[in-house]
Design an enzyme around this catalytic site. Structure first.
Site, PDB file in Angstrom:
ATOM      1  N   HIS A  61       0.849  -1.194   0.000  1.00 14.26           N
ATOM      2  CA  HIS A  61       0.000   0.000   0.000  1.00 14.26           C
ATOM      3  C   HIS A  61       0.886   1.246   0.000  1.00 14.26           C
ATOM      4  O   HIS A  61       2.120   1.132   0.008  1.00 14.26           O
ATOM      5  CB  HIS A  61      -0.992  -0.025   1.167  1.00 14.26           C
ATOM      6  CG  HIS A  61      -0.394  -0.075   2.553  1.00 14.26           C
ATOM      7  ND1 HIS A  61       0.471   0.882   3.039  1.00 14.26           N
ATOM      8  CD2 HIS A  61      -0.552  -0.971   3.561  1.00 14.26           C
ATOM      9  CE1 HIS A  61       0.805   0.596   4.283  1.00 14.26           C
ATOM     10  NE2 HIS A  61       0.203  -0.549   4.624  1.00 14.26           N
ATOM     11  N   HIS A  82       3.844   1.591   2.431  1.00 15.29           N
ATOM     12  CA  HIS A  82       5.079   0.887   2.056  1.00 15.29           C
ATOM     13  C   HIS A  82       5.809   1.660   0.968  1.00 15.29           C
ATOM     14  O   HIS A  82       7.031   1.795   0.979  1.00 15.29           O
ATOM     15  CB  HIS A  82       4.780  -0.520   1.520  1.00 15.29           C
ATOM     16  CG  HIS A  82       4.044  -1.409   2.472  1.00 15.29           C
ATOM     17  ND1 HIS A  82       2.873  -2.040   2.146  1.00 15.29           N
ATOM     18  CD2 HIS A  82       4.320  -1.757   3.753  1.00 15.29           C
ATOM     19  CE1 HIS A  82       2.457  -2.754   3.184  1.00 15.29           C
ATOM     20  NE2 HIS A  82       3.316  -2.587   4.173  1.00 15.29           N
ATOM     21  N   CYS A  91       2.130 -11.342  19.905  1.00 17.88           N
ATOM     22  CA  CYS A  91       1.221 -10.735  18.928  1.00 17.88           C
ATOM     23  C   CYS A  91       1.739 -11.054  17.540  1.00 17.88           C
ATOM     24  O   CYS A  91       2.863 -10.689  17.184  1.00 17.88           O
ATOM     25  CB  CYS A  91       1.116  -9.226  19.109  1.00 17.88           C
ATOM     26  SG  CYS A  91       0.250  -8.438  17.719  1.00 17.88           S
ATOM     27  N   CYS A 106       2.518  -7.906  15.269  1.00 16.79           N
ATOM     28  CA  CYS A 106       3.834  -7.303  15.535  1.00 16.79           C
ATOM     29  C   CYS A 106       4.961  -8.308  15.310  1.00 16.79           C
ATOM     30  O   CYS A 106       6.109  -7.917  15.202  1.00 16.79           O
ATOM     31  CB  CYS A 106       3.949  -6.832  16.983  1.00 16.79           C
ATOM     32  SG  CYS A 106       2.796  -5.556  17.472  1.00 16.79           S
ATOM     33  N   CYS A 166      -3.522  -6.100  21.744  1.00 11.05           N
ATOM     34  CA  CYS A 166      -2.323  -5.395  21.302  1.00 11.05           C
ATOM     35  C   CYS A 166      -2.765  -4.010  20.854  1.00 11.05           C
ATOM     36  O   CYS A 166      -3.684  -3.892  20.050  1.00 11.05           O
ATOM     37  CB  CYS A 166      -1.662  -6.137  20.144  1.00 11.05           C
ATOM     38  SG  CYS A 166      -0.549  -5.081  19.189  1.00 11.05           S
ATOM     39  N   HIS A 179      -2.570  -3.678  16.934  1.00  5.65           N
ATOM     40  CA  HIS A 179      -3.351  -4.546  16.054  1.00  5.65           C
ATOM     41  C   HIS A 179      -4.763  -4.839  16.553  1.00  5.65           C
ATOM     42  O   HIS A 179      -5.526  -5.519  15.879  1.00  5.65           O
ATOM     43  CB  HIS A 179      -2.578  -5.830  15.749  1.00  5.65           C
ATOM     44  CG  HIS A 179      -1.319  -5.559  14.979  1.00  5.65           C
ATOM     45  ND1 HIS A 179      -0.112  -5.322  15.597  1.00  5.65           N
ATOM     46  CD2 HIS A 179      -1.104  -5.431  13.654  1.00  5.65           C
ATOM     47  CE1 HIS A 179       0.800  -5.067  14.679  1.00  5.65           C
ATOM     48  NE2 HIS A 179       0.229  -5.123  13.493  1.00  5.65           N
ATOM     49  N   LYS A 231      -5.975   5.925   9.657  1.00  2.87           N
ATOM     50  CA  LYS A 231      -4.963   4.895   9.619  1.00  2.87           C
ATOM     51  C   LYS A 231      -5.260   3.936   8.454  1.00  2.87           C
ATOM     52  O   LYS A 231      -6.410   3.570   8.240  1.00  2.87           O
ATOM     53  CB  LYS A 231      -5.008   4.144  10.965  1.00  2.87           C
ATOM     54  CG  LYS A 231      -3.898   3.151  11.133  1.00  2.87           C
ATOM     55  CD  LYS A 231      -3.970   2.470  12.496  1.00  2.87           C
ATOM     56  CE  LYS A 231      -3.032   1.266  12.446  1.00  2.87           C
ATOM     57  NZ  LYS A 231      -2.941   0.548  13.681  1.00  2.87           N
ATOM     58  N   LYS A 267      -7.004  -2.623   6.289  1.00  4.66           N
ATOM     59  CA  LYS A 267      -7.853  -3.449   5.437  1.00  4.66           C
ATOM     60  C   LYS A 267      -9.303  -3.356   5.862  1.00  4.66           C
ATOM     61  O   LYS A 267     -10.197  -3.270   5.032  1.00  4.66           O
ATOM     62  CB  LYS A 267      -7.400  -4.912   5.532  1.00  4.66           C
ATOM     63  CG  LYS A 267      -6.514  -5.345   4.393  1.00  4.66           C
ATOM     64  CD  LYS A 267      -6.542  -6.862   4.348  1.00  4.66           C
ATOM     65  CE  LYS A 267      -5.271  -7.421   3.758  1.00  4.66           C
ATOM     66  NZ  LYS A 267      -5.125  -8.848   4.013  1.00  4.66           N
TER      67      LYS A 267
HETATM   68  O1  ME8 Z   1       7.539  -4.285   9.768  1.00 13.53           O
HETATM   69  N1  ME8 Z   1       3.135   4.767   6.548  1.00 13.53           N
HETATM   70  O2  ME8 Z   1       7.061  -5.107   7.676  1.00 13.53           O
HETATM   71  P1  ME8 Z   1       5.733  -4.293   7.322  1.00 13.53           P
HETATM   72  C1  ME8 Z   1       4.479   4.713   6.472  1.00 13.53           C
HETATM   73  N2  ME8 Z   1       8.797  -7.008   7.883  1.00 13.53           N
HETATM   74  N3  ME8 Z   1       5.186   3.584   6.584  1.00 13.53           N
HETATM   75  C2  ME8 Z   1       4.519   2.448   6.795  1.00 13.53           C
HETATM   76  C3  ME8 Z   1       3.105   2.410   6.891  1.00 13.53           C
HETATM   77  C4  ME8 Z   1       2.407   3.657   6.756  1.00 13.53           C
HETATM   78  N4  ME8 Z   1       1.086   3.745   6.818  1.00 13.53           N
HETATM   79  N5  ME8 Z   1       2.724   1.140   7.099  1.00 13.53           N
HETATM   80  C5  ME8 Z   1       3.865   0.402   7.139  1.00 13.53           C
HETATM   81  C6  ME8 Z   1       7.751  -5.046   8.838  1.00 13.53           C
HETATM   82  N6  ME8 Z   1       4.937   1.184   6.970  1.00 13.53           N
HETATM   83  C7  ME8 Z   1       8.938  -5.998   8.880  1.00 13.53           C
HETATM   84  C8  ME8 Z   1      10.208  -5.193   8.669  1.00 13.53           C
HETATM   85  S1  ME8 Z   1      12.861  -5.005   8.440  1.00 13.53           S
HETATM   86  C9  ME8 Z   1      14.169  -5.987   8.787  1.00 13.53           C
HETATM   87  C10 ME8 Z   1      11.474  -6.012   8.710  1.00 13.53           C
HETATM   88  C11 ME8 Z   1       6.352   0.779   6.973  1.00 13.53           C
HETATM   89  O3  ME8 Z   1       5.316  -4.851   6.018  1.00 13.53           O
HETATM   90  C12 ME8 Z   1       6.759   0.093   8.260  1.00 13.53           C
HETATM   91  O4  ME8 Z   1       6.991   1.036   9.275  1.00 13.53           O
HETATM   92  O5  ME8 Z   1       4.779  -4.322   8.452  1.00 13.53           O
HETATM   93  C13 ME8 Z   1       8.006  -0.622   7.824  1.00 13.53           C
HETATM   94  O6  ME8 Z   1       9.123   0.233   7.854  1.00 13.53           O
HETATM   95  C14 ME8 Z   1       7.669  -1.016   6.383  1.00 13.53           C
HETATM   96  O7  ME8 Z   1       6.554  -0.198   5.980  1.00 13.53           O
HETATM   97  C15 ME8 Z   1       7.282  -2.473   6.246  1.00 13.53           C
HETATM   98  O8  ME8 Z   1       6.239  -2.802   7.144  1.00 13.53           O
END
Ligand code: ME8
Ligand code: MG
Length: 514
Positions: free
Chosen positions: A18, A21, A126, A129, A144, A147, A298, A301
């Site tokens: 999304h 990311h 969780c 997380c 949590c 979540h 926020k 889904k």
């Molecule tokens: O945390 N706004 O993966 P993830 C800005 N796999 N950034 C966002 C966001 C948003 N609304 N939502 C998510 C993970 N992110 C782990 C990381 S690293 C060794 C492992 C950012 O898919 C989130 O903060 O939940 C993270 O940096 C990245 O997207 C991936 O999130």
């Protein structure tokens, strides 16, 4: 040659990407392109985090084997990043064979030296997380807080990592390196966490009874390695640890780990502890950016407000999306995506401020000067102002203050637009004052040349188009060649033929096309 190694968090493949990311990956690309342009040898790593219970469950729900499911979603992530014009040098997947070897070797090393030991874990976990929680972390409903789901109670024999031994060392590292974790509020948050006696040794494995989808522990097939230990290690695997020593020596330590604010603890505490234990040099900086909301909410889904970055790119083009996300809010704060503000800002700044200036300047050159860059020099004051703004721009880019960097670009454009309006070159031509009119137009193309250079990391396609319309035959990206790191201060060649092929940036329409 100076090097710069930038990484992003690797995304869980439990669902498609999304714009949250995308936000982080675009920022990493802006940094990578900026440093390349400054003559650095850049290595830009991104990828996907594919093990763990969340992914295992999503695969099951989709009726697929975990690996088939991961292959599919990882490809979607990679394609989305290519659609956004991201120039990553390597896309790592934690299901790669070489990665498992690196994680296993790290695990074995720490176990052999006594930093990993067996014990029983009883507590709360969780899955959202992929983290262990304490009673006092939960909200009033026992969920949590991130979540909104109750954590699972687990009681397992696990391997534990001796975080307690490394806490004082991490604290000292943070105190001695004020830039190690940024923004500073996050560094303070981490220091507070380190002062908490309850932050202690933690489990770095899961029993196969509760999780099958993970990296095997050498010599113990009843356990898999904890997904965060697996995921964090991607940063060294990607750089070539154990597989390409020359590459690893060249790029490690990372100059910048770019992450979201929610995963600061894992990077600033767990990752640093693992590296300390393994005797591997520490990254120079961890930067935790803010979160993007959609129309004030926020991204979730269940709210149904997940925006597919590919749809936005299809509708508005990658440059517009990149530009808005990077300039809309300060990178250390939370920001919002709203369709209305997106269209308004992009039209005002790219279509009007930038696009119109280029268009009217080139038209005047075409109609009055045979389409050739006149023999003149840029007006002194404006040039000085642009030099000053360039220094501001560089310092903002170095501090990841993208919105402010874009403001500096817009300031140059505002001043140039004002200058043209004041000097009225069209009138000067009518009055036969060709020399004066030429100076105005030369100044304008020179400012535009500089802006193309500065805006390039944000909007690479638009920058190349400006460059081309200004009559350059080379690619704007070659400006970053190490022999020309100061391309910004070059001049546009006199006599060069401009190419006025129409508006450089089409205005966006807010309404959804039906
Ligand atoms: O945390 N706004 O993966 P993830 C800005 N796999 N950034 C966002 C966001 C948003 N609304 N939502 C998510 C993970 N992110 C782990 C990381 S690293 C060794 C492992 C950012 O898919 C989130 O903060 O939940 C993270 O940096 C990245 O997207 C991936 O999130
Ligand atoms: Mg997350």
């Amino acid at each position: 040659m100076k090097k710069f190694y930038v990484t992003t968090a690797i995304d869980y493949v439990n669902a498609a990407p999304h714009i949250g990311h995308a936000y982080e990956k675009i920022a990493a690309d802006v940094i990578a392109r900026y440093y390349r342009m400054r003559g650095y040898d850049v290595f830009f790593l991104t990828g996907t985090d594919e093990h763990g219970s969340k992914v295992e469950k999503s695969a099951l729900a989709a009726g697929k084997t975990p690996i088939a499911f991961c292959d599919e979603i990882a490809e979607t992530f990679k394609q989305s990043w290519l659609n956004l014009g991201l120039s990553f040098d390597y896309f790592i997947r934690t299901t790669e064979e070489r990665h498992a070897k690196v994680v296993q070797s790290l695990f074995t090393k720490l176990k052999e030296q006594g930093d990993i030991y067996k014990s029983t874990y009883e507590g709360l976990y969780c899955e959202g997380c992929e983290d262990f929680l304490r009673e006092r972390d939960l909200d009033e409903s026992g969920n949590c807080p991130n979540h909104k789901k109750p954590p699972r109670k687990i009681a397992e024999e696990n391997y534990f990592f001796k975080l307690s031994k490394y806490k004082p060392l991490i604290k000292a590292w943070l105190e001695e390196n004020p830039e190690a974790v940024r923004p500073d509020g996050r560094r303070k948050e981490v220091l507070n966490q380190l002062n908490d006696p309850e932050l202690t040794d933690f489990s770095v494995s899961r029993s196969r009874k509760s999780l099958n989808w993970g990296i095997d522990i050498p010599g113990d097939h009843d356990q898999v390695i904890y997904v965060w230990m697996d995921a964090l290690t991607n940063y060294i695997t990607g750089a070539g640890y154990l597989t390409d020593d020359e590459h690893f020596q060249k790029y490690w330590p990372a100059d910048l780990h770019l992450i979201g604010k929610d995963i600061t603890k894992f990077h600033s505490i767990y990752w640093i502890a693992f590296l300390m234990a393994a005797g591997i040099p520490l990254p120079k900086q961890i930067y935790a950016h803010g979160f993007i909301t959609v129309e004030g909410q926020k991204i979730s889904k269940s709210l149904g407000n997940v925006i597919d970055p590919n749809k936005l790119v299809e509708e508005f083009g990658a440059d517009a999306v990149r530009f808005f996300l990077m300039s809309g809010t300060s990178f250390d704060q939370d920001g919002d995506f709203s369709r209305h503000e997106f269209v308004r800002k992009v039209n005002a700044e790219l279509a009007n401020n930038l696009g119109n200036l280029l268009n009217r300047t080139l038209k005047l050159i075409e109609n009055n000067l045979d389409g050739k860059i006149p023999d003149a020099k840029p007006e002194h004051d404006l040039r000085e102002k642009a030099n000053t703004l360039h220094a501001v721009f560089d310092s903002c880019m170095e501090k990841l203050e993208f919105a402010k960097a874009v403001e500096a670009i817009m300031a140059i454009l505002d001043q140039t637009n004002k200058y043209i309006n004041d000097e009225k070159p069209w009138t000067l031509f009518k009055e036969g004052k060709v020399k004066e009119a030429s100076e105005v137009l030369y100044t304008s193309v020179e400012m535009l040349r500089r802006v193309a250079f500065q805006i390039y990391p944000f909007t690479p396609k638009l920058a190349s188009d400006i460059w081309w319309q200004l009559g350059h035959d080379d690619n704007i990206e070659v400006l970053g060649d190490s022999d020309r790191p100061d391309g910004f201060f070059d001049m546009i060649p006199v006599g060069q033929k401009v190419r006025n092929t129409g508006p450089i940036f089409m205005r966006l329409e807010e309404a959804v096309k039906s």
